[in-house]
Design a protein around this motif. Structure first.
Motif, PDB file in Angstrom:
ATOM      1  N   GLN A 154      -1.654  -0.352  -2.170  1.00 20.28           N
ATOM      2  CA  GLN A 154      -0.234  -0.566  -1.886  1.00 20.28           C
ATOM      3  C   GLN A 154       0.365  -1.610  -2.834  1.00 20.28           C
ATOM      4  O   GLN A 154       1.543  -1.522  -3.212  1.00 20.28           O
ATOM      5  CB  GLN A 154      -0.046  -1.001  -0.432  1.00 20.28           C
ATOM      6  N   SER A 155      -0.431  -2.622  -3.219  1.00 24.97           N
ATOM      7  CA  SER A 155       0.096  -3.657  -4.123  1.00 24.97           C
ATOM      8  C   SER A 155       0.305  -3.128  -5.541  1.00 24.97           C
ATOM      9  O   SER A 155       0.934  -3.801  -6.372  1.00 24.97           O
ATOM     10  CB  SER A 155      -0.867  -4.854  -4.162  1.00 24.97           C
ATOM     11  N   ARG A 190      -2.399  -8.287  -8.023  1.00 29.86           N
ATOM     12  CA  ARG A 190      -1.897  -6.922  -7.885  1.00 29.86           C
ATOM     13  C   ARG A 190      -3.014  -5.939  -8.203  1.00 29.86           C
ATOM     14  O   ARG A 190      -3.697  -6.053  -9.212  1.00 29.86           O
ATOM     15  CB  ARG A 190      -0.721  -6.687  -8.831  1.00 29.86           C
ATOM     16  N   TYR A 198       2.681  -8.985  -1.505  1.00 33.78           N
ATOM     17  CA  TYR A 198       1.216  -8.980  -1.476  1.00 33.78           C
ATOM     18  C   TYR A 198       0.679 -10.383  -1.778  1.00 33.78           C
ATOM     19  O   TYR A 198       1.332 -11.215  -2.406  1.00 33.78           O
ATOM     20  CB  TYR A 198       0.647  -7.948  -2.457  1.00 33.78           C
ATOM     21  N   TRP A 199      -0.546 -10.606  -1.290  1.00 35.05           N
ATOM     22  CA  TRP A 199      -1.252 -11.875  -1.510  1.00 35.05           C
ATOM     23  C   TRP A 199      -2.545 -11.549  -2.251  1.00 35.05           C
ATOM     24  O   TRP A 199      -3.285 -10.634  -1.877  1.00 35.05           O
ATOM     25  CB  TRP A 199      -1.574 -12.539  -0.177  1.00 35.05           C
ATOM     26  N   PRO A 245       3.948 -15.491  -0.731  1.00 34.51           N
ATOM     27  CA  PRO A 245       3.161 -14.398  -1.316  1.00 34.51           C
ATOM     28  C   PRO A 245       2.915 -14.630  -2.802  1.00 34.51           C
ATOM     29  O   PRO A 245       3.576 -15.432  -3.451  1.00 34.51           O
ATOM     30  CB  PRO A 245       4.037 -13.171  -1.072  1.00 34.51           C
ATOM     31  N   ALA A 269      -5.141  -6.860  -3.959  1.00 33.43           N
ATOM     32  CA  ALA A 269      -4.579  -7.742  -2.934  1.00 33.43           C
ATOM     33  C   ALA A 269      -5.410  -7.676  -1.646  1.00 33.43           C
ATOM     34  O   ALA A 269      -5.967  -6.629  -1.308  1.00 33.43           O
ATOM     35  CB  ALA A 269      -3.140  -7.349  -2.647  1.00 33.43           C
ATOM     36  N   SER A 307      -4.486  -2.101   1.312  1.00 33.04           N
ATOM     37  CA  SER A 307      -3.569  -3.090   0.723  1.00 33.04           C
ATOM     38  C   SER A 307      -3.730  -3.159  -0.803  1.00 33.04           C
ATOM     39  O   SER A 307      -2.742  -3.397  -1.525  1.00 33.04           O
ATOM     40  CB  SER A 307      -3.818  -4.465   1.351  1.00 33.04           C
ATOM     41  N   GLN A 308      -4.953  -2.948  -1.322  1.00 37.28           N
ATOM     42  CA  GLN A 308      -5.141  -3.015  -2.767  1.00 37.28           C
ATOM     43  C   GLN A 308      -4.288  -1.958  -3.473  1.00 37.28           C
ATOM     44  O   GLN A 308      -3.610  -2.248  -4.466  1.00 37.28           O
ATOM     45  CB  GLN A 308      -6.628  -2.807  -3.132  1.00 37.28           C
ATOM     46  N   SER A 354      -1.979  -3.444   6.219  1.00 32.11           N
ATOM     47  CA  SER A 354      -1.622  -2.257   5.440  1.00 32.11           C
ATOM     48  C   SER A 354      -1.238  -1.088   6.340  1.00 32.11           C
ATOM     49  O   SER A 354      -0.435  -0.220   5.937  1.00 32.11           O
ATOM     50  CB  SER A 354      -2.792  -1.862   4.525  1.00 32.11           C
ATOM     51  N   HIS A 362      -3.902  -8.879   1.272  1.00 31.41           N
ATOM     52  CA  HIS A 362      -2.952  -8.873   2.385  1.00 31.41           C
ATOM     53  C   HIS A 362      -1.602  -8.388   1.873  1.00 31.41           C
ATOM     54  O   HIS A 362      -1.205  -8.686   0.735  1.00 31.41           O
ATOM     55  CB  HIS A 362      -2.819 -10.274   2.978  1.00 31.41           C
ATOM     56  N   VAL A 363      -0.891  -7.634   2.731  1.00 28.14           N
ATOM     57  CA  VAL A 363       0.449  -7.138   2.381  1.00 28.14           C
ATOM     58  C   VAL A 363       1.385  -7.301   3.574  1.00 28.14           C
ATOM     59  O   VAL A 363       0.934  -7.422   4.724  1.00 28.14           O
ATOM     60  CB  VAL A 363       0.420  -5.650   1.958  1.00 28.14           C
TER      61      VAL A 363
END
Length: 281
Positions: free
Chosen positions: A216-217, A239, A235-236, A274, A242, A213-214, A195, A244-245
């Motif tokens: 950002q997703s 949403r 994102y992984w 993703p 997440a 990352s959470q 992130s 990972h981004v």
């Protein structure tokens, strides 16, 4: 001739005067001694007290004592020799055991190094194979896109038009970080986490994103993986939660700070597909 001429005479020979004188002197001495003894016996005297001396009793079994001492000394000498030999053997055993342990450690280290080298080589080969397959897929997708009638984009093929404007600034920054280290909590400039890289890339376009990352997703609007454009955030996980981004850079590839082992890399979407994507631009 006389009839008695050959008959030996029986007359005793005459003794010499000297011999007679000697004998007389001896006899006189004996008589004088006897006279003195008689006088002494006639004279009363005090009784002489007799004393008895006690002699120490000697242990005459000296040979047995000497033999016992010699035997004991020999046994002590033999015991000392045995102790010395045992100590030498023990020391030799310790030295041998230490040498064997050192050799075993060196062999184990060599084996571990060889296994690690083989693993690294296998990882490099697998990475090269994945990159080759990704290149082949990208080439096939490009050919398929160029042969599609009336298609102005390659939706679903993973290939898009080159990034321009703000998207280009984001993509160029992300690609410039490839090869740098992954560090948890890193925000640049020498290291990033996933992130932290996305936030720094969007900062190049004047866009401020949340740090984690959470969040950002959840930014922007959700887009399909078949309609990606350069600069989209991948994102992984779910949403809004997440784990990972990364940044889509076009050509079916993304740039992301993956993990401490790989650092920041550019990979094909097929390398680690993703879960979804959002568009902020």
């Amino acid at each position: 001739m006389s009839l008695t001429a050959h008959i030996p005479s029986h007359r005793k020979p005459r003794r010499s005067a000297s011999k007679l004188a000697v004998r007389a002197g001896v006899a006189g001495g004996v008589l004088s001694t006897l006279a003195m003894a008689g006088t002494a016996s006639a004279t009363p005297s005090e009784p002489v007290a007799e004393s008895t001396l006690e002699m120490p009793v000697l242990n005459m079994d000296l040979a047995a004592d000497v033999s016992s001492s010699v035997t004991k000394a020999a046994e002590n000498t033999r015991a000392a020799a045995v102790d010395g030999e045992l100590n030498a053997l023990e020391q030799s055993a310790r030295t041998g055991a230490a040498a064997e342990a050192k050799k075993a450690k060196e062999d184990a280290q060599q084996k571990a190094d060889a296994e690690q080298q083989a693993k690294d080589e296998a990882d490099r080969k697998a990475e090269a194979d994945r990159a080759s397959r990704s290149t082949a897929r990208t080439s096939l997708s490009s050919k398929s896109a160029s042969s599609s009638e009336g298609s102005s984009s390659s939706e679903g093929s993973g290939v898009t038009a080159p990034a321009t404007g703000s998207a280009a600034a984001i993509v160029n920054f992300a690609r410039a970080q490839v090869g740098k280290a992954y560090v948890m909590g890193g925000t640049g400039p020498s290291s990033f986490d996933c992130s932290g890289l996305v936030q720094a890339a969007y900062r190049q376009a004047g866009i401020s994103l949340p740090r984690m990352s959470q969040a950002q997703s959840s930014a922007g609007t959700s887009v399909s993986l078949s309609a990606l454009q350069p600069g989209d955030i991948l994102y992984w996980g779910s949403r809004g939660s997440a784990y990972h981004v990364a940044i889509y850079v076009g050509g079916g590839n993304f740039v992301g700070a993956q993990n401490p082992n790989t650092g920041i890399v550019e990979r094909a979407l097929s390398y680690d597909k993703p879960t979804g994507a959002v568009r902020v631009l």
